[in-house]
Design a protein around this motif. Structure first.
Motif, short mmCIF file in Angstrom:
data_model
loop_
_atom_site.label_atom_id
_atom_site.label_comp_id
_atom_site.label_asym_id
_atom_site.label_seq_id
_atom_site.Cartn_x
_atom_site.Cartn_y
_atom_site.Cartn_z
N LEU A 115 -6.40 78.37 96.80
CA LEU A 115 -7.41 77.62 97.40
C LEU A 115 -8.28 78.49 98.51
O LEU A 115 -7.58 78.78 99.31
N VAL A 116 -9.50 78.71 98.35
CA VAL A 116 -10.27 79.57 99.17
C VAL A 116 -11.26 78.62 99.82
O VAL A 116 -11.85 77.48 99.47
N ASP A 117 -11.72 79.09 100.84
CA ASP A 117 -12.87 78.51 101.64
C ASP A 117 -14.45 78.97 100.88
O ASP A 117 -14.70 80.00 101.10
N ILE A 118 -15.01 78.28 100.12
CA ILE A 118 -16.01 78.56 99.19
C ILE A 118 -17.10 79.02 100.07
O ILE A 118 -17.88 79.81 99.73
N VAL A 119 -17.37 78.36 101.23
CA VAL A 119 -18.55 78.72 101.98
C VAL A 119 -18.33 80.11 102.60
O VAL A 119 -19.02 80.81 102.51
N GLU A 120 -17.06 80.38 103.38
CA GLU A 120 -16.80 81.82 103.68
C GLU A 120 -16.59 82.96 102.69
O GLU A 120 -17.23 83.73 102.97
N GLN A 121 -16.21 82.37 101.67
CA GLN A 121 -16.42 83.68 100.39
C GLN A 121 -17.41 83.79 99.66
O GLN A 121 -17.64 84.59 98.70
N GLY A 122 -18.55 82.88 100.21
CA GLY A 122 -19.95 83.01 99.51
C GLY A 122 -19.99 82.34 98.06
O GLY A 122 -20.96 82.98 97.10
N PRO B 168 0.50 78.70 95.77
CA PRO B 168 -0.20 79.91 96.43
C PRO B 168 0.05 80.17 98.15
O PRO B 168 0.17 81.43 98.66
N SER B 169 0.66 79.24 98.62
CA SER B 169 0.93 79.65 100.05
C SER B 169 2.32 80.07 100.30
O SER B 169 2.64 80.40 101.36
N GLY B 170 3.11 80.45 99.18
CA GLY B 170 4.18 80.87 99.18
C GLY B 170 5.46 79.89 99.25
O GLY B 170 6.68 80.21 98.72
N LYS B 171 5.12 78.49 99.44
CA LYS B 171 6.14 77.67 99.38
C LYS B 171 6.57 77.35 97.94
O LYS B 171 5.67 77.23 96.88
N LEU B 172 7.78 76.55 97.71
CA LEU B 172 8.26 76.31 96.28
C LEU B 172 7.88 74.82 96.28
O LEU B 172 7.74 74.01 97.04
N TYR B 173 7.09 74.56 95.03
CA TYR B 173 6.64 73.03 94.78
C TYR B 173 7.82 72.26 94.54
O TYR B 173 8.77 72.47 93.64
N ARG B 174 7.78 70.95 95.06
CA ARG B 174 8.94 70.03 94.84
C ARG B 174 8.26 69.21 93.92
O ARG B 174 7.08 68.67 94.02
N THR C 57 11.55 81.48 89.07
CA THR C 57 10.49 80.97 89.84
C THR C 57 9.16 81.78 89.13
O THR C 57 9.22 83.05 89.31
N LEU C 58 8.06 81.10 88.83
CA LEU C 58 6.93 81.58 88.59
C LEU C 58 5.63 81.12 89.46
O LEU C 58 5.84 79.84 90.02
N ASP C 59 4.68 81.81 89.53
CA ASP C 59 3.59 81.34 90.01
C ASP C 59 2.08 81.04 89.03
O ASP C 59 1.22 80.90 89.61
#
Length: 294
Positions: free
Chosen positions: A133-140, A198-204, A223-225
């Motif tokens: 998830l990105v900051d759409i404003v910051e990333q244009g 995407p944060s690196g954490k495993l999803y519960r 584990t897959l992403d």
């Protein structure tokens, strides 16, 4: 001394906002060396240093901060005026940038993009699919498209495609001779395909039935992403996966996968297109939203 061009000023704005020559060059579609040359030429023309550069970072000087503060609104207003001028003639132009997950971008390509481009072929669509998830404003970006729960609260959000579910799925071969889980807790007796966020954490894995909510840290040897890779691994008999329903549907139709714990998989608010509520909405984005609603 020649005056800076509009291209020079847009190049400075991109570097200043992203504080990165690499990201700004990618956004503008130019090489980093070319962008660096443009910025040095701009500084020579203005007779002042705008950026502090090191091998690892870029930051604004005092002069750069003052220029960016005045320049940002002016360029934004100029882009809006140019788009509105072209739209008065019945033809939209410019570029519309949208960021979203792979599934979200795929949905737009299937349901919205063909009709939009047929109607507004003067607009260049720049669709970026990425899991984080990105900051759409910051990333244009002009807009983003994500599950409603991931949309920042200060954004205008418009539903796309209705509600959806996450489904626990497995291949018939994997389930053969094994007890079918009837509650989320029974997943601990199975081999599951875990997901790294995407944060690196495993999803519960999160389930709900009759108001009862359960989150399970499932066991698994893999584990897959990527939801697409997870559903493919499940179809290959490598375990139970928990994925968005659109990824699983083709495999369910072909009987390569079956659902388990379906009663525990309620509908949730689905994908939403979102954009800042404190910015002027470009005509191209308004047109895209109109086609999407249709």
């Amino acid at each position: 001394m020649s005056k800076p061009t509009l291209t020079d000023l847009k190049a400075f704005k991109a570097v200043a906002e992203h504080q990165s020559f690499r990201r700004a060059a990618d956004l503008l579609g130019v090489s980093r060396s070319s962008l660096s040359h443009t910025l040095r030429s701009l500084e020579r023309r203005l007779g002042t240093r705008l950026l502090h550069r090191t091998t690892r970072s870029v930051s604004l000087t005092h002069s750069g901060e003052r220029l960016l503060m005045r320049l940002g609104p002016l360029l934004g207003e100029l882009d809006t005026l140019l788009e509105e001028a072209s739209s008065l003639e019945g033809r939209l132009t410019g570029r519309l940038r949208i960021n979203g997950s792979e599934a979200a971008i795929r949905l737009l390509l299937q349901r919205v993009v063909p009709a939009f481009l047929a109607r507004h072929n003067g607009v260049e669509l720049d669709l970026v699919a990425e899991s984080r998830l990105v900051d759409i404003v910051e990333q244009g970006f002009d807009a983003g498209i994500r599950l409603r729960e991931a949309v920042p609260k200060d954004m205008v959000a418009i539903p796309v495609g209705g509600s959806m579910r996450f489904l626990a799925v497995a291949s018939p071969d994997y389930l053969k001779g094994k007890p079918i889980p009837e509650t989320p807790e029974q997943l601990t007796m199975h081999r599951c395909i875990r997901q790294r966020l995407p944060s690196g954490k495993l999803y519960r894995w999160e389930f709900q039935l009759h108001g009862q909510e359960v989150a399970v840290d499932v066991p698994g040897a893999m584990t897959l992403d990527s939801s697409q890779l997870m559903v493919e691994a499940a179809a290959d008999g490598l375990g139970i996966a928990y994925v968005p329903e659109p990824y699983a549907q083709p495999y369910l139709r072909d009987a390569m996968l079956v659902t388990v714990l379906e009663a525990w998989c309620p509908e949730i608010p689905g994908l939403h297109l979102y954009y800042p509520n404190n910015r002027h909405v470009p005509p191209s984005l308004r047109a895209f939203i109109d086609v999407m609603r249709e």
